[in-house]
Scaffold this motif. Structure first.
Motif, mmCIF file in Angstrom:
data_model
loop_
_atom_site.group_PDB
_atom_site.id
_atom_site.type_symbol
_atom_site.label_atom_id
_atom_site.label_comp_id
_atom_site.label_asym_id
_atom_site.label_seq_id
_atom_site.Cartn_x
_atom_site.Cartn_y
_atom_site.Cartn_z
ATOM 1 N N ALA A 1 -25.548 -10.407 -48.736
ATOM 2 C CA ALA A 1 -24.118 -10.590 -48.459
ATOM 3 C C ALA A 1 -23.807 -10.261 -47.003
ATOM 4 O O ALA A 1 -24.374 -9.335 -46.425
ATOM 5 N N SER A 2 -22.884 -11.001 -46.450
ATOM 6 C CA SER A 2 -22.461 -10.751 -45.074
ATOM 7 C C SER A 2 -21.520 -9.549 -45.034
ATOM 8 O O SER A 2 -20.969 -9.130 -46.057
ATOM 9 N N ASP A 3 -21.337 -9.014 -43.830
ATOM 10 C CA ASP A 3 -20.383 -7.925 -43.664
ATOM 11 C C ASP A 3 -18.989 -8.365 -44.116
ATOM 12 O O ASP A 3 -18.252 -7.598 -44.728
ATOM 13 N N GLY A 4 -18.647 -9.607 -43.829
ATOM 14 C CA GLY A 4 -17.342 -10.139 -44.246
ATOM 15 C C GLY A 4 -17.174 -10.152 -45.757
ATOM 16 O O GLY A 4 -16.086 -9.860 -46.267
ATOM 17 N N GLU A 5 -18.245 -10.485 -46.479
ATOM 18 C CA GLU A 5 -18.179 -10.473 -47.943
ATOM 19 C C GLU A 5 -17.963 -9.056 -48.470
ATOM 20 O O GLU A 5 -17.196 -8.851 -49.420
ATOM 21 N N ILE A 6 -18.626 -8.098 -47.861
ATOM 22 C CA ILE A 6 -18.458 -6.700 -48.278
ATOM 23 C C ILE A 6 -17.035 -6.242 -47.989
ATOM 24 O O ILE A 6 -16.393 -5.585 -48.820
ATOM 25 N N MET A 7 -16.515 -6.619 -46.830
ATOM 26 C CA MET A 7 -15.125 -6.269 -46.480
ATOM 27 C C MET A 7 -14.148 -6.896 -47.468
ATOM 28 O O MET A 7 -13.199 -6.241 -47.913
ATOM 29 N N THR A 8 -14.364 -8.156 -47.813
ATOM 30 C CA THR A 8 -13.473 -8.844 -48.754
ATOM 31 C C THR A 8 -13.508 -8.161 -50.107
ATOM 32 O O THR A 8 -12.462 -7.935 -50.737
ATOM 33 N N TYR A 9 -14.697 -7.806 -50.579
ATOM 34 C CA TYR A 9 -14.829 -7.110 -51.855
ATOM 35 C C TYR A 9 -14.077 -5.775 -51.816
ATOM 36 O O TYR A 9 -13.306 -5.448 -52.721
ATOM 37 N N ALA A 10 -14.306 -4.998 -50.761
ATOM 38 C CA ALA A 10 -13.659 -3.687 -50.651
ATOM 39 C C ALA A 10 -12.139 -3.819 -50.635
ATOM 40 O O ALA A 10 -11.438 -3.070 -51.321
ATOM 41 N N ALA A 11 -11.628 -4.771 -49.876
ATOM 42 C CA ALA A 11 -10.176 -4.971 -49.814
ATOM 43 C C ALA A 11 -9.619 -5.353 -51.180
ATOM 44 O O ALA A 11 -8.581 -4.837 -51.607
ATOM 45 N N ALA A 12 -10.296 -6.231 -51.887
ATOM 46 C CA ALA A 12 -9.827 -6.690 -53.200
ATOM 47 C C ALA A 12 -9.867 -5.583 -54.246
ATOM 48 O O ALA A 12 -9.099 -5.615 -55.211
ATOM 49 N N HIS A 13 -10.738 -4.600 -54.053
ATOM 50 C CA HIS A 13 -10.891 -3.533 -55.042
ATOM 51 C C HIS A 13 -10.328 -2.196 -54.569
ATOM 52 O O HIS A 13 -10.555 -1.156 -55.203
ATOM 53 N N GLY A 14 -9.586 -2.207 -53.485
ATOM 54 C CA GLY A 14 -8.970 -0.978 -52.984
ATOM 55 C C GLY A 14 -9.986 0.077 -52.588
ATOM 56 O O GLY A 14 -9.739 1.270 -52.742
ATOM 57 N N ALA A 15 -11.130 -0.366 -52.075
ATOM 58 C CA ALA A 15 -12.218 0.553 -51.729
ATOM 59 C C ALA A 15 -12.335 0.720 -50.217
ATOM 60 O O ALA A 15 -11.810 -0.075 -49.435
ATOM 61 N N ILE A 16 -13.050 1.744 -49.836
ATOM 62 C CA ILE A 16 -13.361 2.063 -48.447
ATOM 63 C C ILE A 16 -14.823 1.709 -48.211
ATOM 64 O O ILE A 16 -15.670 2.006 -49.052
ATOM 65 N N VAL A 17 -15.132 1.091 -47.090
ATOM 66 C CA VAL A 17 -16.512 0.755 -46.753
ATOM 67 C C VAL A 17 -17.133 1.925 -45.982
ATOM 68 O O VAL A 17 -16.550 2.404 -45.004
ATOM 69 N N LEU A 18 -18.303 2.368 -46.419
ATOM 70 C CA LEU A 18 -19.089 3.375 -45.709
ATOM 71 C C LEU A 18 -20.298 2.683 -45.102
ATOM 72 O O LEU A 18 -21.057 2.013 -45.808
#
Length: 123
Positions: free
Chosen positions: A35-52
């Protein structure tokens, strides 16, 4: 607070955070390893999560997007293992919980933590 741990960090981070009372999932349990960094960011935003992460690209994505979510926590250290910087990271997450909930970029180093509120300014 829910954390999504980027592929560039050890899956051991999930247990360290969970043991500290912070919900966490390593990306390997959530999505494709390619997965791209953008995909991880999109997932985190959609799930109210913070990226570490320890990848500076996530901060650049935030700056370019002008978005207020998701929050990103960057580890900046020679040794990014939970044993080396875990205590500092957990302390920063607790101290900056309100800002992270609202949208922030946090950089955690062994001697200090810095915060920038979102959206980031590109100028």
């Amino acid at each position: 607070m829910r954390i999504v741990i980027d592929m560039n960090l050890s899956p051991r981070w999930a247990a360290v955070l969970e043991d500290s009372g912070i919900a966490a999932d390593h990306w390997t349990g959530l999505g494709a390893p390619t997965a791209s960094d953008g995909e991880i960011m999109t997932y985190a935003a959609a799930h109210g999560a913070i990226v570490l992460t320890n990848d500076l690209d996530f901060g650049a994505i935030l700056a370019a997007s002008g978005e207020s979510t998701p929050s990103v926590v960057q580890i900046r250290a020679d040794d990014v293992s939970p044993e080396a910087i875990g205590v500092h990271l957990v302390r920063a997450l607790r101290q900056m919980a309100d800002e992270l909930a609202a949208g922030a970029l946090v950089t955690v180093e062994p001697a200090r933590a810095r915060i920038s509120l979102l959206p980031l300014s590109t100028g």
